[in-house]
Design a protein around this motif. Structure first.
Motif, short mmCIF file in Angstrom:
data_model
loop_
_atom_site.label_atom_id
_atom_site.label_comp_id
_atom_site.label_asym_id
_atom_site.label_seq_id
_atom_site.Cartn_x
_atom_site.Cartn_y
_atom_site.Cartn_z
N ARG A 78 -1.04 -2.03 78.94
CA ARG A 78 -1.07 -2.07 80.40
C ARG A 78 -2.49 -1.81 80.90
NH1 ARG A 78 0.35 -4.26 85.01
NH2 ARG A 78 0.41 -2.80 86.74
N ILE A 79 -3.18 -0.86 80.30
CA ILE A 79 -4.57 -0.56 80.69
C ILE A 79 -5.44 -1.80 80.52
CG2 ILE A 79 -6.63 0.77 80.09
CD1 ILE A 79 -4.72 3.06 79.25
N VAL A 80 -5.30 -2.45 79.37
CA VAL A 80 -6.09 -3.66 79.09
C VAL A 80 -5.79 -4.75 80.12
CG1 VAL A 80 -6.43 -5.54 77.45
CG2 VAL A 80 -6.36 -3.17 76.64
N SER A 81 -4.51 -4.93 80.42
CA SER A 81 -4.11 -5.97 81.38
C SER A 81 -4.70 -5.70 82.76
CB SER A 81 -2.59 -6.04 81.45
OG SER A 81 -2.16 -6.98 82.41
N GLY A 158 -7.82 0.31 75.51
CA GLY A 158 -7.34 1.29 76.48
C GLY A 158 -8.19 2.53 76.54
N ASP A 159 -9.00 2.77 75.49
CA ASP A 159 -9.94 3.90 75.51
C ASP A 159 -11.06 3.61 76.52
OD1 ASP A 159 -8.53 5.15 73.50
OD2 ASP A 159 -9.99 4.72 71.92
N VAL A 179 -11.22 -3.22 75.71
CA VAL A 179 -10.08 -4.14 75.85
C VAL A 179 -9.78 -4.89 74.55
CG1 VAL A 179 -10.36 -4.44 78.34
CG2 VAL A 179 -11.54 -5.99 76.77
N ALA A 180 -10.66 -4.79 73.56
CA ALA A 180 -10.39 -5.42 72.26
C ALA A 180 -11.30 -4.79 71.22
CB ALA A 180 -10.62 -6.92 72.31
N THR A 189 -15.41 -5.07 76.09
CA THR A 189 -15.19 -4.07 77.13
C THR A 189 -15.18 -4.74 78.50
OG1 THR A 189 -17.56 -3.62 77.43
CG2 THR A 189 -16.39 -2.32 75.76
N VAL A 190 -14.49 -4.10 79.44
CA VAL A 190 -14.58 -4.50 80.84
C VAL A 190 -15.23 -3.33 81.57
CG1 VAL A 190 -13.28 -5.05 82.93
CG2 VAL A 190 -12.58 -6.03 80.73
#
Length: 227
Positions: A78-81, A158-159, A179-180, A189-190
């Motif tokens: 969910r964090i990544v999304s 998510g970290d 994110v990956a 990262t975003v």
């Protein structure tokens, strides 16, 4: 002790052979077996071993389990999304200003920390840092036992990736959302406030990547509570 353990199945009538008598006995046996199964007096094996006369049917109720609680993996997804959904948001817009829960702040100031904190909140993380500096986010992680220096552990999606050593109320540094994680150890990262917008950075080497106005190296990661 469950009193049902001492209840015996009805004994089939021997002297009466009338159809109505056999039917009544079968219904009573099925009802009792249902009670034993639902109350737990009979386990699956015991219930299966109970012998009923030919032609009788055993009735069982299906108990639906409560929905499983959100797993750590689901929270990270969910964090990544949420983070990916913000890619392209530019500084100085209402979309950017939403990252500040305190409306007295806007994206005219440094907002990388505000972005990652908003992302965690939107994803359902219950406890979120409130410091508005990247290094302050790292300090919060240390205080809460969620800090992992670079090289001590593998980051996960998510970290939060923190550029610059953790420090309380110290300007500078930078922070983004992982994110990956790729097989070669590089990260996607975003990051908010990167080139004045929310930016996707790909295949970053944690040993050499830098961030923030001071071009600080990655110091470590903050993991979401309960994940």
């Amino acid at each position: 002790m469950n009193p049902n353990h001492h209840r015996a199945l009805p004994v089939a009538p021997k002297s009466r052979t009338a159809r109505t008598a056999r039917s009544a006995w079968a219904r009573a046996a099925a009802a009792l077996t249902t009670t034993l199964v639902v109350t737990g007096a009979l386990g699956a094996g015991a219930a299966g071993a109970a012998t009923l006369p030919s032609g009788s049917q055993r009735s069982e109720r299906t108990v639906t389990e409560a929905p499983a609680t959100r797993t750590a993996a689901a929270l990270r997804d969910r964090i990544v999304s949420v983070a990916r959904g913000e890619i392209g948001v530019r500084e100085g817009t209402a979309e950017c200003n939403k990252y500040f829960p305190n409306k007295s702040h806007t994206c005219k100031t440094g907002w990388c920390a505000a972005f990652v904190e908003w992302t965690w909140r939107e994803a359902g993380v219950k406890e979120v840092p409130t410091d508005l500096t990247g290094r302050g986010v790292g300090y919060w992680g240390k205080q809460h036992g969620l800090w992992h220096p670079v090289g001590s552990a593998h980051p996960q999606p998510g970290d939060l990736v923190v550029y610059g050593e953790p420090a309380k109320e110290t300007p500078g540094g930078h922070v983004g959302v992982v994110v990956a994680v790729h097989g070669d150890g590089t990260l996607d990262t975003v990051e908010g406030n990167y080139s004045n917008k929310v930016t996707l950075r790909t295949h970053l080497n944690p040993r050499t990547a830098v961030g923030g106005a001071q071009d600080l190296h990655v110091a470590g990661y903050v993991t979401p509570p309960t994940a």
